[in-house]
Design a protein around this motif. Structure first.
Motif, PDB file in Angstrom:
ATOM      1  N   GLU A   1      24.507  39.558  16.719  1.00  0.00           N
ATOM      2  CA  GLU A   1      23.891  40.835  16.370  1.00  0.00           C
ATOM      3  C   GLU A   1      22.374  40.745  16.491  1.00  0.00           C
TER       4      GLU A   1
ATOM      5  N   ARG B   1      21.436  40.837  20.132  1.00  0.00           N
ATOM      6  CA  ARG B   1      21.588  42.186  20.688  1.00  0.00           C
ATOM      7  C   ARG B   1      20.387  43.059  20.321  1.00  0.00           C
ATOM      8  N   VAL B   2      20.002  43.052  19.039  1.00  0.00           N
ATOM      9  CA  VAL B   2      18.884  43.877  18.579  1.00  0.00           C
ATOM     10  C   VAL B   2      17.581  43.434  19.236  1.00  0.00           C
TER      11      VAL B   2
ATOM     12  N   HIS C   1      17.186  41.860  22.053  1.00  0.00           N
ATOM     13  CA  HIS C   1      17.251  42.176  23.490  1.00  0.00           C
ATOM     14  C   HIS C   1      16.972  43.663  23.729  1.00  0.00           C
ATOM     15  N   GLU C   2      17.470  44.526  22.845  1.00  0.00           N
ATOM     16  CA  GLU C   2      17.238  45.967  22.986  1.00  0.00           C
ATOM     17  C   GLU C   2      15.791  46.348  22.677  1.00  0.00           C
ATOM     18  N   ARG C   3      15.222  45.776  21.606  1.00  0.00           N
ATOM     19  CA  ARG C   3      13.910  46.209  21.136  1.00  0.00           C
ATOM     20  C   ARG C   3      12.740  45.436  21.747  1.00  0.00           C
ATOM     21  N   TRP C   4      12.954  44.168  22.074  1.00  0.00           N
ATOM     22  CA  TRP C   4      11.906  43.326  22.657  1.00  0.00           C
ATOM     23  C   TRP C   4      12.480  42.574  23.859  1.00  0.00           C
ATOM     24  N   PRO C   5      12.833  43.288  24.930  1.00  0.00           N
ATOM     25  CA  PRO C   5      13.521  42.646  26.064  1.00  0.00           C
ATOM     26  C   PRO C   5      12.700  41.562  26.765  1.00  0.00           C
TER      27      PRO C   5
ATOM     28  N   GLY D   1      21.015  38.575  26.792  1.00  0.00           N
ATOM     29  CA  GLY D   1      19.787  38.550  26.012  1.00  0.00           C
ATOM     30  C   GLY D   1      19.244  37.158  25.769  1.00  0.00           C
TER      31      GLY D   1
END
Length: 170
Positions: free
Chosen positions: A115, A118-119, A121-125, A144
């Motif tokens: 989790e 995932r977060v 990777h989405e917010r700070w790729p 990620g």
């Protein structure tokens, strides 16, 4: 522990008595070492590299977190440590551009490593994430993750993994 024992051909058994507790027994196969070579000259000391940048270390085990932090600090990194995923997110949110990389455990309470990954990777790729796991099954690529590395890990392997994602140090 179970994964390491299984991968070496060993077995884990458990005996439990209600009200008295449980006993775990680990059986490992015998390893007979061959003759060892004597070094004629001691190996040269490792080169100390300097680095600039902050690394976020996330692991729920205080001893592992401390060991990783010391390894990175010895290589010139500034380390911020977090004991679980929610704490790591709070650190990232407080100063999103402060970290050059994140090193995290996969198996943690409060927020699972999957989790957290995932977060992040989405917010700070653009933030490189190295995932550490003691479970052999988890050493497959993860979305990620820049790299998935096994535990235990030594300073040289950890430094090489960071060099691979951040570029060589001075």
């Amino acid at each position: 522990v179970y994964g390491i024992v299984r991968d070496t051909g060993g077995q884990v058994s458990c005996r439990s008595v209600l009200g008295r507790g449980s006993t775990f027994e680990i059986q490992l196969p015998l390893h007979v070492a061959g003759p060892t070579k004597q070094a004629t000259t001691p190996p040269p000391p490792p080169k100390v590299k300097t680095a600039q940048g902050r690394v976020l270390v996330v692991d729920d085990e205080p001893l592992v977190r401390s060991a990783l932090s010391r390894m990175l600090e010895a290589q010139g990194y500034v380390v911020t440590a977090a004991g679980h995923g929610a704490e790591a997110l709070a650190q990232l949110e407080a100063d999103p551009g402060a970290f050059r990389a994140m090193i995290m455990d996969l198996s943690m309470p409060v927020m699972s490593g999957e989790e957290l990954l995932r977060v992040v990777h989405e917010r700070w790729p653009a933030l490189p994430v190295l995932v550490l796991s003691g479970h052999p099954d988890a050493r497959q690529p993860l979305i990620g993750a820049a790299q998935v590395l096994g535990k235990p890990i030594g300073p040289a392997a950890l430094g090489a993994a960071l060099d691979a994602v951040l570029g060589p140090r001075a």
